[in-house]
Design a protein around this motif. Structure first.
Motif, PDB file in Angstrom:
ATOM      1  N   ILE A   6     -14.688 -13.644  -1.172  1.00 22.68           N
ATOM      2  CA  ILE A   6     -13.820 -13.338  -2.319  1.00 22.68           C
ATOM      3  C   ILE A   6     -13.360 -11.886  -2.228  1.00 22.68           C
ATOM      4  O   ILE A   6     -12.186 -11.572  -2.431  1.00 22.68           O
ATOM      5  N   LYS A   7     -14.289 -11.008  -1.902  1.00 25.76           N
ATOM      6  CA  LYS A   7     -13.961  -9.590  -1.759  1.00 25.76           C
ATOM      7  C   LYS A   7     -12.948  -9.374  -0.625  1.00 25.76           C
ATOM      8  O   LYS A   7     -11.983  -8.630  -0.758  1.00 25.76           O
ATOM      9  N   TYR A   8     -13.166 -10.082   0.504  1.00 24.44           N
ATOM     10  CA  TYR A   8     -12.269  -9.963   1.653  1.00 24.44           C
ATOM     11  C   TYR A   8     -10.850 -10.396   1.278  1.00 24.44           C
ATOM     12  O   TYR A   8      -9.885  -9.676   1.514  1.00 24.44           O
ATOM     13  N   PHE A   9     -10.722 -11.589   0.684  1.00 17.88           N
ATOM     14  CA  PHE A   9      -9.390 -12.089   0.338  1.00 17.88           C
ATOM     15  C   PHE A   9      -8.762 -11.284  -0.800  1.00 17.88           C
ATOM     16  O   PHE A   9      -7.549 -11.099  -0.828  1.00 17.88           O
ATOM     17  N   GLY A  10      -9.601 -10.795  -1.700  1.00 14.75           N
ATOM     18  CA  GLY A  10      -9.080  -9.927  -2.753  1.00 14.75           C
ATOM     19  C   GLY A  10      -8.489  -8.651  -2.183  1.00 14.75           C
ATOM     20  O   GLY A  10      -7.410  -8.218  -2.582  1.00 14.75           O
ATOM     21  N   ASN A  11      -9.186  -8.070  -1.219  1.00 12.91           N
ATOM     22  CA  ASN A  11      -8.666  -6.862  -0.576  1.00 12.91           C
ATOM     23  C   ASN A  11      -7.407  -7.151   0.220  1.00 12.91           C
ATOM     24  O   ASN A  11      -6.493  -6.331   0.269  1.00 12.91           O
ATOM     25  N   ARG A  12      -7.349  -8.307   0.875  1.00 10.18           N
ATOM     26  CA  ARG A  12      -6.141  -8.674   1.633  1.00 10.18           C
ATOM     27  C   ARG A  12      -4.956  -8.871   0.696  1.00 10.18           C
ATOM     28  O   ARG A  12      -3.851  -8.415   0.966  1.00 10.18           O
ATOM     29  N   LEU A  13      -5.212  -9.557  -0.406  1.00 15.23           N
ATOM     30  CA  LEU A  13      -4.150  -9.838  -1.366  1.00 15.23           C
ATOM     31  C   LEU A  13      -3.665  -8.562  -2.045  1.00 15.23           C
ATOM     32  O   LEU A  13      -2.477  -8.368  -2.247  1.00 15.23           O
ATOM     33  N   PHE A  14      -4.604  -7.723  -2.398  1.00 11.26           N
ATOM     34  CA  PHE A  14      -4.263  -6.496  -3.109  1.00 11.26           C
ATOM     35  C   PHE A  14      -4.427  -5.280  -2.199  1.00 11.26           C
ATOM     36  O   PHE A  14      -4.861  -4.228  -2.627  1.00 11.26           O
ATOM     37  N   SER A  15      -4.060  -5.451  -0.931  1.00  8.97           N
ATOM     38  CA  SER A  15      -4.225  -4.365   0.037  1.00  8.97           C
ATOM     39  C   SER A  15      -3.407  -3.152  -0.370  1.00  8.97           C
ATOM     40  O   SER A  15      -2.503  -3.233  -1.192  1.00  8.97           O
ATOM     41  N   SER A  16      -3.751  -2.068   0.238  1.00  5.71           N
ATOM     42  CA  SER A  16      -3.169  -0.787  -0.112  1.00  5.71           C
ATOM     43  C   SER A  16      -1.647  -0.826  -0.082  1.00  5.71           C
ATOM     44  O   SER A  16      -1.034  -1.269   0.870  1.00  5.71           O
ATOM     45  N   LYS A  17      -1.079  -0.364  -1.134  1.00  3.46           N
ATOM     46  CA  LYS A  17       0.360  -0.171  -1.204  1.00  3.46           C
ATOM     47  C   LYS A  17       0.600   1.306  -0.951  1.00  3.46           C
ATOM     48  O   LYS A  17      -0.271   2.135  -1.149  1.00  3.46           O
ATOM     49  N   CYS A 117       9.775  17.798   5.928  1.00  5.02           N
ATOM     50  CA  CYS A 117      10.410  16.927   4.935  1.00  5.02           C
ATOM     51  C   CYS A 117       9.685  17.091   3.604  1.00  5.02           C
ATOM     52  O   CYS A 117       8.466  17.264   3.560  1.00  5.02           O
ATOM     53  N   GLY A 118      10.413  17.028   2.532  1.00  6.75           N
ATOM     54  CA  GLY A 118       9.817  17.162   1.209  1.00  6.75           C
ATOM     55  C   GLY A 118       9.109  15.918   0.727  1.00  6.75           C
ATOM     56  O   GLY A 118       8.409  15.941  -0.288  1.00  6.75           O
ATOM     57  N   TYR A 119       9.288  14.800   1.438  1.00  8.56           N
ATOM     58  CA  TYR A 119       8.635  13.553   1.046  1.00  8.56           C
ATOM     59  C   TYR A 119       7.309  13.377   1.768  1.00  8.56           C
ATOM     60  O   TYR A 119       7.144  13.804   2.895  1.00  8.56           O
ATOM     61  N   LYS A 120       6.384  12.717   1.091  1.00  8.41           N
ATOM     62  CA  LYS A 120       5.112  12.315   1.681  1.00  8.41           C
ATOM     63  C   LYS A 120       4.879  10.864   1.294  1.00  8.41           C
ATOM     64  O   LYS A 120       5.208  10.454   0.184  1.00  8.41           O
ATOM     65  N   ILE A 121       4.311  10.097   2.203  1.00  7.93           N
ATOM     66  CA  ILE A 121       3.965   8.713   1.921  1.00  7.93           C
ATOM     67  C   ILE A 121       2.464   8.576   2.107  1.00  7.93           C
ATOM     68  O   ILE A 121       1.932   8.911   3.164  1.00  7.93           O
ATOM     69  N   GLU A 122       1.799   8.116   1.056  1.00  3.52           N
ATOM     70  CA  GLU A 122       0.340   7.991   1.084  1.00  3.52           C
ATOM     71  C   GLU A 122      -0.065   6.657   0.485  1.00  3.52           C
ATOM     72  O   GLU A 122       0.661   6.088  -0.338  1.00  3.52           O
ATOM     73  N   PRO A 123      -1.240   6.155   0.876  1.00  3.77           N
ATOM     74  CA  PRO A 123      -1.738   4.920   0.255  1.00  3.77           C
ATOM     75  C   PRO A 123      -1.994   5.153  -1.228  1.00  3.77           C
ATOM     76  O   PRO A 123      -2.430   6.230  -1.631  1.00  3.77           O
ATOM     77  N   SER A 124      -1.723   4.151  -2.029  1.00  4.08           N
ATOM     78  CA  SER A 124      -1.952   4.289  -3.470  1.00  4.08           C
ATOM     79  C   SER A 124      -3.431   4.170  -3.815  1.00  4.08           C
ATOM     80  O   SER A 124      -3.838   4.526  -4.902  1.00  4.08           O
ATOM     81  N   LYS A 125      -4.219   3.668  -2.870  1.00 11.55           N
ATOM     82  CA  LYS A 125      -5.641   3.475  -3.089  1.00 11.55           C
ATOM     83  C   LYS A 125      -6.400   4.038  -1.885  1.00 11.55           C
ATOM     84  O   LYS A 125      -6.013   3.802  -0.753  1.00 11.55           O
ATOM     85  N   LYS A 126      -7.445   4.801  -2.118  1.00 11.80           N
ATOM     86  CA  LYS A 126      -8.230   5.383  -1.038  1.00 11.80           C
ATOM     87  C   LYS A 126      -9.062   4.315  -0.335  1.00 11.80           C
ATOM     88  O   LYS A 126      -9.452   3.320  -0.940  1.00 11.80           O
ATOM     89  N   PHE A 127      -9.363   4.546   0.933  1.00 18.49           N
ATOM     90  CA  PHE A 127     -10.157   3.615   1.714  1.00 18.49           C
ATOM     91  C   PHE A 127     -11.525   3.370   1.076  1.00 18.49           C
ATOM     92  O   PHE A 127     -12.013   2.260   1.001  1.00 18.49           O
ATOM     93  N   SER A 128     -12.117   4.432   0.564  1.00 19.41           N
ATOM     94  CA  SER A 128     -13.446   4.309  -0.052  1.00 19.41           C
ATOM     95  C   SER A 128     -13.426   3.384  -1.266  1.00 19.41           C
ATOM     96  O   SER A 128     -14.441   2.752  -1.582  1.00 19.41           O
ATOM     97  N   ASP A 129     -12.280   3.270  -1.939  1.00 24.85           N
ATOM     98  CA  ASP A 129     -12.183   2.367  -3.084  1.00 24.85           C
ATOM     99  C   ASP A 129     -12.344   0.912  -2.677  1.00 24.85           C
ATOM    100  O   ASP A 129     -12.830   0.096  -3.448  1.00 24.85           O
ATOM    101  N   TYR A 130     -11.940   0.581  -1.451  1.00 20.39           N
ATOM    102  CA  TYR A 130     -12.081  -0.792  -0.970  1.00 20.39           C
ATOM    103  C   TYR A 130     -13.534  -1.120  -0.632  1.00 20.39           C
ATOM    104  O   TYR A 130     -13.920  -2.268  -0.625  1.00 20.39           O
ATOM    105  N   LEU A 131     -14.308  -0.109  -0.349  1.00 23.15           N
ATOM    106  CA  LEU A 131     -15.712  -0.332   0.019  1.00 23.15           C
ATOM    107  C   LEU A 131     -16.597  -0.583  -1.196  1.00 23.15           C
ATOM    108  O   LEU A 131     -17.672  -1.128  -1.063  1.00 23.15           O
ATOM    109  N   ASP A 132     -16.122  -0.161  -2.351  1.00 23.07           N
ATOM    110  CA  ASP A 132     -16.920  -0.341  -3.576  1.00 23.07           C
ATOM    111  C   ASP A 132     -16.903  -1.774  -4.062  1.00 23.07           C
ATOM    112  O   ASP A 132     -16.105  -2.556  -3.867  1.00 23.07           O
TER     113      ASP A 132
END
Length: 132
Positions: A6-17, A117-132
């Motif tokens: 469930i955790k695996y598929f949840g992370n896949r479905l809601f993967s980092s944007k 460049c003045g723009y930066k693109i970053e994940p909306s969620k940190k990697f450590s958040d997926y481990l919790d």
């Protein structure tokens, strides 16, 4: 076991944007270092570009201006003025209107914003958040 699935598929479905931060500095770098694609692949030769311009009229707004460190052909927009502003801003191409487009495939393959460049693109969620 079920919980881990469930955790695996949840992370896949809601993967980092990815989220875009910052603003344009009007340096013109993005208008001088464009990698154009045909069928999802970078255009590698000027001959190939000449053929593609017949198919995609929008590509007539660009001209070859060099190569990057991966030997991909780089293009410059013909509408870029001496002051680094677009001389045809109101009628600019869709490519320019969407820049910088947050494309996950581009990011996952190692793509990044140009230096300065003045723009930066970053994940909306940190990697450590997926481990919790």
């Amino acid at each position: 076991m079920v919980l881990s699935w469930i955790k695996y598929f949840g992370n896949r479905l809601f993967s980092s944007k990815y989220v875009r931060y910052g603003q344009c500095k009007q340096c013109g770098k993005c208008c001088r270092s464009i990698v154009l694609l045909d069928m999802g692949k970078p255009i590698k030769t000027e001959e190939e570009f000449d053929q593609i311009k017949k198919k995609y009229k929008a590509y007539n707004h660009f001209y070859p201006s060099g190569r990057d460190n991966q030997n991909q052909l780089l293009f410059t927009c013909k509408s870029l003025g001496e002051d680094n502003l677009c001389r045809d801003y109101f009628f600019r191409s869709l490519y320019c209107r969407k820049y910088p487009n947050i494309d996950k495939k581009f990011i996952m393959s190692g793509g990044r914003m140009l230096d300065g460049c003045g723009y930066k693109i970053e994940p909306s969620k940190k990697f450590s958040d997926y481990l919790d």
